[in-house]
Design a protein around this motif. Structure first.
Motif, PDB file in Angstrom:
ATOM      1  N   MET A   1      -8.439   4.524  -7.831  1.00 28.65           N
ATOM      2  CA  MET A   1      -8.600   4.641  -6.381  1.00 28.65           C
ATOM      3  C   MET A   1      -9.941   4.089  -5.923  1.00 28.65           C
ATOM      4  O   MET A   1     -10.902   4.021  -6.687  1.00 28.65           O
ATOM      5  CB  MET A   1      -8.499   6.118  -5.965  1.00 28.65           C
ATOM      6  CG  MET A   1      -7.238   6.792  -6.434  1.00 28.65           C
ATOM      7  SD  MET A   1      -7.209   8.576  -6.114  1.00 28.65           S
ATOM      8  CE  MET A   1      -5.901   9.082  -7.240  1.00 28.65           C
ATOM      9  N   LYS A   2      -9.982   3.694  -4.670  1.00 31.49           N
ATOM     10  CA  LYS A   2     -11.223   3.282  -4.034  1.00 31.49           C
ATOM     11  C   LYS A   2     -11.854   4.502  -3.380  1.00 31.49           C
ATOM     12  O   LYS A   2     -11.183   5.240  -2.653  1.00 31.49           O
ATOM     13  CB  LYS A   2     -10.912   2.213  -2.981  1.00 31.49           C
ATOM     14  CG  LYS A   2     -12.101   1.776  -2.137  1.00 31.49           C
ATOM     15  CD  LYS A   2     -11.681   0.659  -1.191  1.00 31.49           C
ATOM     16  CE  LYS A   2     -12.847   0.191  -0.337  1.00 31.49           C
ATOM     17  NZ  LYS A   2     -12.513  -1.009   0.456  1.00 31.49           N
ATOM     18  N   PHE A   3     -13.122   4.753  -3.663  1.00 29.38           N
ATOM     19  CA  PHE A   3     -13.846   5.842  -3.013  1.00 29.38           C
ATOM     20  C   PHE A   3     -14.636   5.228  -1.860  1.00 29.38           C
ATOM     21  O   PHE A   3     -15.599   4.493  -2.077  1.00 29.38           O
ATOM     22  CB  PHE A   3     -14.771   6.545  -4.005  1.00 29.38           C
ATOM     23  CG  PHE A   3     -15.656   7.595  -3.385  1.00 29.38           C
ATOM     24  CD1 PHE A   3     -15.137   8.551  -2.527  1.00 29.38           C
ATOM     25  CD2 PHE A   3     -17.016   7.624  -3.667  1.00 29.38           C
ATOM     26  CE1 PHE A   3     -15.958   9.513  -1.950  1.00 29.38           C
ATOM     27  CE2 PHE A   3     -17.842   8.580  -3.110  1.00 29.38           C
ATOM     28  CZ  PHE A   3     -17.314   9.525  -2.251  1.00 29.38           C
ATOM     29  N   PHE A   4     -14.192   5.499  -0.628  1.00 28.54           N
ATOM     30  CA  PHE A   4     -14.765   4.836   0.552  1.00 28.54           C
ATOM     31  C   PHE A   4     -14.787   5.784   1.744  1.00 28.54           C
ATOM     32  O   PHE A   4     -13.821   6.526   1.953  1.00 28.54           O
ATOM     33  CB  PHE A   4     -13.926   3.600   0.895  1.00 28.54           C
ATOM     34  CG  PHE A   4     -14.379   2.886   2.134  1.00 28.54           C
ATOM     35  CD1 PHE A   4     -15.426   1.987   2.080  1.00 28.54           C
ATOM     36  CD2 PHE A   4     -13.754   3.131   3.355  1.00 28.54           C
ATOM     37  CE1 PHE A   4     -15.851   1.333   3.236  1.00 28.54           C
ATOM     38  CE2 PHE A   4     -14.170   2.487   4.502  1.00 28.54           C
ATOM     39  CZ  PHE A   4     -15.228   1.585   4.442  1.00 28.54           C
ATOM     40  N   PRO A   5     -15.864   5.749   2.543  1.00 31.42           N
ATOM     41  CA  PRO A   5     -17.137   5.049   2.330  1.00 31.42           C
ATOM     42  C   PRO A   5     -18.029   5.834   1.370  1.00 31.42           C
ATOM     43  O   PRO A   5     -18.322   7.001   1.614  1.00 31.42           O
ATOM     44  CB  PRO A   5     -17.735   4.974   3.730  1.00 31.42           C
ATOM     45  CG  PRO A   5     -17.182   6.185   4.438  1.00 31.42           C
ATOM     46  CD  PRO A   5     -15.819   6.436   3.854  1.00 31.42           C
ATOM     47  N   ALA A   6     -18.417   5.218   0.289  1.00 31.93           N
ATOM     48  CA  ALA A   6     -19.037   5.925  -0.823  1.00 31.93           C
ATOM     49  C   ALA A   6     -20.308   6.685  -0.442  1.00 31.93           C
ATOM     50  O   ALA A   6     -20.404   7.897  -0.633  1.00 31.93           O
ATOM     51  CB  ALA A   6     -19.323   4.939  -1.957  1.00 31.93           C
ATOM     52  N   GLU A   7     -21.287   5.981   0.063  1.00 31.04           N
ATOM     53  CA  GLU A   7     -22.569   6.629   0.346  1.00 31.04           C
ATOM     54  C   GLU A   7     -22.433   7.681   1.439  1.00 31.04           C
ATOM     55  O   GLU A   7     -23.025   8.759   1.348  1.00 31.04           O
ATOM     56  CB  GLU A   7     -23.605   5.580   0.753  1.00 31.04           C
ATOM     57  CG  GLU A   7     -24.138   4.754  -0.400  1.00 31.04           C
ATOM     58  CD  GLU A   7     -25.040   5.572  -1.318  1.00 31.04           C
ATOM     59  OE1 GLU A   7     -26.197   5.803  -0.956  1.00 31.04           O
ATOM     60  OE2 GLU A   7     -24.558   5.984  -2.401  1.00 31.04           O
ATOM     61  N   ALA A   8     -21.650   7.402   2.453  1.00 31.83           N
ATOM     62  CA  ALA A   8     -21.479   8.346   3.565  1.00 31.83           C
ATOM     63  C   ALA A   8     -20.648   9.558   3.178  1.00 31.83           C
ATOM     64  O   ALA A   8     -20.679  10.582   3.862  1.00 31.83           O
ATOM     65  CB  ALA A   8     -20.833   7.630   4.757  1.00 31.83           C
TER      66      ALA A   8
END
Length: 215
Positions: free
Chosen positions: A128-135
């Motif tokens: 999976m894509k973890f988005f938005p990562a930093e936020a």
């Protein structure tokens, strides 16, 4: 056909970018490949994206190119006309996952919560894509998920820089990160292919460092 896990393992660092001028497609493909990157994500954030992907593939056939920012059934149908190697969504509803599963393509659905990850896993998705990562909590969030969900791997994207990339790549559930810093819009618009190649080379260096550390 490679699985999404295999694609992420090959990529390690995946540039995420958009194209608004079709004349930029071929030179950008060459710049990224010259820097040592072979797996890339072209987003559907511009009207030119669908036409740009086959131009990049024609310029550098060895590239593995994903079509990103697929947010609806209409996006999916348009993306498929470009013949991408994989698909990426910023988020994912159960119905969109079902539709993606019917395609003969690997895909990377976006999630940002444990519930989202569990819903995708129930459908059989393990990458999976973890988005938005930093936020959304960044490295600490992914560390916390590894305990209860150790079978899921993530490609964090959003706000990651060259300086912070290694923190993510040190995690056992992160085989790959996505980075918009490699080919940002202003470098593409100014046709600064040398700078993009240099950024790609630095990104490829992160991949080599990870490989060396694992050896």
């Amino acid at each position: 056909m490679d699985s999404m896990k295999q694609i992420l393992a090959e990529a390690v660092v995946m540039p995420v970018f958009q194209i608004s001028d079709l004349n930029h497609a071929a030179p950008l493909a060459h710049a990224l490949k010259a820097g040592g990157l072979s797996v890339i994500e072209l987003t559907m954030r511009t009207p030119e994206a669908v036409a740009a992907l086959p131009l990049m593939k024609k310029a550098v056939p060895s590239l593995t190119i994903g079509m990103g920012t697929v947010t609806s059934f209409d996006d999916l149908n348009r993306a498929l006309t470009a013949k991408p190697d994989f698909l990426v969504t910023p988020g994912c509803s159960p119905s969109l996952i079902e539709h993606l599963l019917k395609q003969a393509l690997p895909f990377l659905p976006g999630v940002a919560t444990p519930s989202g990850a569990m819903i995708a896993r129930e459908k059989g998705v393990e990458a999976m894509k973890f988005f938005p990562a930093e936020a959304s909590g960044g490295v600490d969030f992914l560390k916390s998920l590894y305990g209860p969900l150790p079978d899921i791997v993530f490609c964090p994207t959003g706000g990651i820089t060259l300086e912070t990339a290694q923190n993510y790549l040190a995690l056992p559930n992160v085989p790959c990160i996505g980075g918009s810093w490699i080919a940002p819009a202003h470098l593409i618009q100014h046709e600064d292919w040398d700078s993009i190649t240099e950024n790609a080379s630095l990104a490829a260096g992160l991949a080599k460092a990870r490989s060396d550390a694992a050896a």
